[in-house]
Scaffold this motif. Structure first.
Motif, short mmCIF file in Angstrom:
data_model
loop_
_atom_site.label_atom_id
_atom_site.label_comp_id
_atom_site.label_asym_id
_atom_site.label_seq_id
_atom_site.Cartn_x
_atom_site.Cartn_y
_atom_site.Cartn_z
N UNK A 82 0.80 -1.23 0.00
CA UNK A 82 0.00 0.00 0.00
C UNK A 82 0.84 1.28 0.00
N UNK A 83 1.92 1.39 0.81
CA UNK A 83 2.65 2.66 0.80
C UNK A 83 3.24 3.01 -0.56
N UNK A 84 3.58 1.97 -1.37
CA UNK A 84 4.17 2.22 -2.68
C UNK A 84 3.11 2.34 -3.77
N UNK A 85 1.84 2.22 -3.41
CA UNK A 85 0.75 2.33 -4.38
C UNK A 85 0.02 3.67 -4.25
N UNK B 68 0.78 6.90 -4.20
CA UNK B 68 0.97 7.98 -5.18
C UNK B 68 0.34 7.67 -6.53
N UNK B 69 0.39 6.41 -6.95
CA UNK B 69 -0.20 6.03 -8.23
C UNK B 69 -1.73 6.11 -8.18
N UNK B 70 -2.30 5.71 -7.06
CA UNK B 70 -3.75 5.82 -6.91
C UNK B 70 -4.18 7.28 -6.96
N UNK B 71 -3.37 8.15 -6.39
CA UNK B 71 -3.68 9.59 -6.45
C UNK B 71 -3.64 10.07 -7.90
N UNK B 72 -2.64 9.61 -8.65
CA UNK B 72 -2.55 10.00 -10.06
C UNK B 72 -3.75 9.51 -10.86
N UNK B 73 -4.27 8.34 -10.48
CA UNK B 73 -5.44 7.79 -11.15
C UNK B 73 -6.74 8.42 -10.69
N UNK B 74 -6.66 9.22 -9.63
CA UNK B 74 -7.87 9.81 -9.07
C UNK B 74 -8.74 8.79 -8.35
N UNK B 75 -8.13 7.71 -7.88
CA UNK B 75 -8.87 6.63 -7.25
C UNK B 75 -9.19 6.96 -5.79
N UNK B 76 -10.43 6.76 -5.41
CA UNK B 76 -10.85 6.91 -4.02
C UNK B 76 -11.50 5.63 -3.50
N UNK B 77 -11.35 4.56 -4.28
CA UNK B 77 -11.97 3.29 -3.91
C UNK B 77 -10.97 2.31 -3.35
N UNK B 78 -11.23 1.03 -3.60
CA UNK B 78 -10.41 -0.04 -3.05
C UNK B 78 -9.24 -0.37 -3.98
N UNK B 79 -8.18 -0.91 -3.41
CA UNK B 79 -7.05 -1.44 -4.17
C UNK B 79 -6.55 -2.67 -3.44
N UNK B 80 -6.14 -3.66 -4.20
CA UNK B 80 -5.57 -4.88 -3.64
C UNK B 80 -4.05 -4.78 -3.78
N UNK B 81 -3.35 -4.83 -2.65
CA UNK B 81 -1.91 -4.57 -2.63
C UNK B 81 -1.16 -5.74 -2.01
N UNK B 82 0.17 -5.70 -2.14
CA UNK B 82 1.00 -6.70 -1.46
C UNK B 82 0.72 -8.12 -1.87
N UNK B 83 0.45 -8.36 -3.16
CA UNK B 83 0.14 -9.70 -3.68
C UNK B 83 -1.14 -10.27 -3.07
N UNK B 84 -2.07 -9.41 -2.67
CA UNK B 84 -3.32 -9.88 -2.09
C UNK B 84 -3.34 -9.87 -0.58
N UNK B 85 -2.23 -9.51 0.04
CA UNK B 85 -2.17 -9.50 1.51
C UNK B 85 -2.83 -8.27 2.11
N UNK B 86 -3.14 -7.27 1.28
CA UNK B 86 -3.73 -6.03 1.78
C UNK B 86 -4.89 -5.60 0.88
N UNK B 87 -5.97 -5.17 1.49
CA UNK B 87 -7.04 -4.47 0.77
C UNK B 87 -7.07 -3.06 1.35
N UNK B 88 -6.79 -2.10 0.50
CA UNK B 88 -6.58 -0.71 0.91
C UNK B 88 -7.70 0.17 0.39
#
Length: 270
Positions: A51-54, A56-76
Motif C-alpha cells: 500500500x505505501x508504494x501504491x 501515489x499512483x492511486x492519487x494519479x489515477x484519481x482513485x478513491x476506492x479499493x485497491x488490492x496490494x501486497x500480492x493480495x495480503x492487503x485491501x486498501x
C-alpha cells in the motif's frame, strides 16, 4: 435505467500491465479507465506493491476506492487511507523459509515489505532493487529485516534465473509460505494461501460483484490465481509464458497501451 455493463469490475496489475516502463499511466489508458467509470463499472488496482508504494499512483489515477496490494495480503481504501484487511507473514517462519532455500541454492539476498500503510521496504546488504524507482532503506544485516511486522519477503540470487529460484523456493518452502514471481528479479514469499485472487475476491465481495463479471489484466505468474478467479483474463503481449497459457486473450504490450486497447472495445465512447 442505464444497462449494467457486461464486466462490472476491471482488475489491473500495475508493473508491466497498466504502467509503462517509466512508471506512468498513459493518457490513452486514463481515458479508457474514464470510460469504464462512466459506464458504471469499477476499476481495481491489483498489485504486488504494498500500500505505501501504491498510494501515489492511486492519487494519479484519481482513485478513491479499493485497491488490492501486497500480492493480495492487503485491501486498501484509497478514500480513507486505511487498510480494510491485512495479513502478516510470520517473521520466524520467514527466517525458516529463507534457511530452507539457502540450504538448496546457497546465499540469497532478501528484502521485506513492512506491514501497514506507512511500512518501509528494507533491503539487506547485497540485495539489488529490481525496480530502482521504488524507495527502500538499506539495513546493516539480515536480522534487521525483522524489526517490525512484515507482509512479504523478496528474494534474489546471484546466478539463478527467476524461474529457477521460484521453483527451488516452492519445493523448499512447501506450505510454510506462498511463493510468487511478480516481475524481473522479483521472487517473493508471502503468507501461505494468500494470492492476488484472495485479495481480489475480498474486495469484489465488498463491492457486491461476482467473479463472473470481473475482467483481469496481468503479465506475470503472480497473476495466474487472479485469472483463474475472474470471468476473463487478458495477458499482455510480452507476458510470462505461464500466464499466457491460462489467459483467455492476449493484448498488445503495456508500452502500446494493451489495457486501453481492450477496454476501448468493451466500453464505447458516449
Amino acid at each position: 435505467m442505464d444497462p449494467i455493463p457486461a464486466y462490472a469490475l476491471i482488475a489491473t496489475d500495475l508493473d508491466g500491465t497498466l504502467l509503462r516502463g517509466d512508471d506512468t499511466v498513459s493518457d490513452r489508458s486514463l481515458a479508457a479507465l474514464a470510460r469504464v467509470a462512466r459506464a458504471g463499472a469499477r476499476h481495481l488496482v491489483v498489485t504486488g506493491r504494498p500500500a505505501p508504494r501504491v498510494r501515489p499512483l492511486l492519487a494519479d489515477l484519481g482513485s478513491t476506492g479499493l485497491a488490492v496490494c501486497g500480492q493480495g495480503a492487503q485491501v486498501y481504501n484509497a478514500g480513507t487511507g486505511r487498510l480494510l484487511w491485512s495479513v502478516r507473514l510470520d517473521r520466524e517462519l520467514a527466517e525458516t523459509a529463507l534457511g530452507k532455500i539457502e540450504a538448496e541454492v546457497g546465499q540469497v539476498y532478501a528484502a521485506v515489505d513492512q506491514d501497514g500503510v506507512d511500512g518501509l521496504m528494507l533491503i539487506e546488504p547485497g540485495y539489488r532493487m529490481p525496480h530502482p524507482t521504488l524507495p527502500a532503506v538499506r539495513v546493516g544485516r539480515r536480522d534487521d529485516l525483522w524489526c517490525e511486522p512484515i507482509s512479504k519477503v523478496l528474494l534474489r540470487h546471484a546466478t539463478l534465473s527467476d524461474d529457477a529460484l521460484a521453483a527451488v523456493a516452492r519445493a523448499a518452502v512447501g506450505s510454510l509460505a506462498t511463493v510468487t514471481m511478480s516481475g524481473p528479479g522479483t521472487v517473493e514469499l508471502q503468507p501461505s494461501g494468500v494470492t492476488k485472487a484472495t485479495g481480489l475476491a475480498l474486495a469484489a465481495d465488498r463491492l457486491g460483484i461476482g467473479a463472473e463479471r470481473a475482467l483481469a489484466f496481468g503479465d506475470m505468474p503472480n497473476d495466474i490465481p487472479m485469472f483463474h478467479w475472474a470471468g476473463r483474463g487478458v495477458a499482455m503481449a510480452d507476458a510470462h509464458p505461464e500466464l499466457k497459457a491460462v489467459a483467455d486473450e492476449i493484448t498488445v504490450s503495456n508500452e502500446d497501451d494493451g489495457v486501453a486497447v481492450v477496454l476501448e472495445g468493451l466500453f464505447p465512447t458516449d
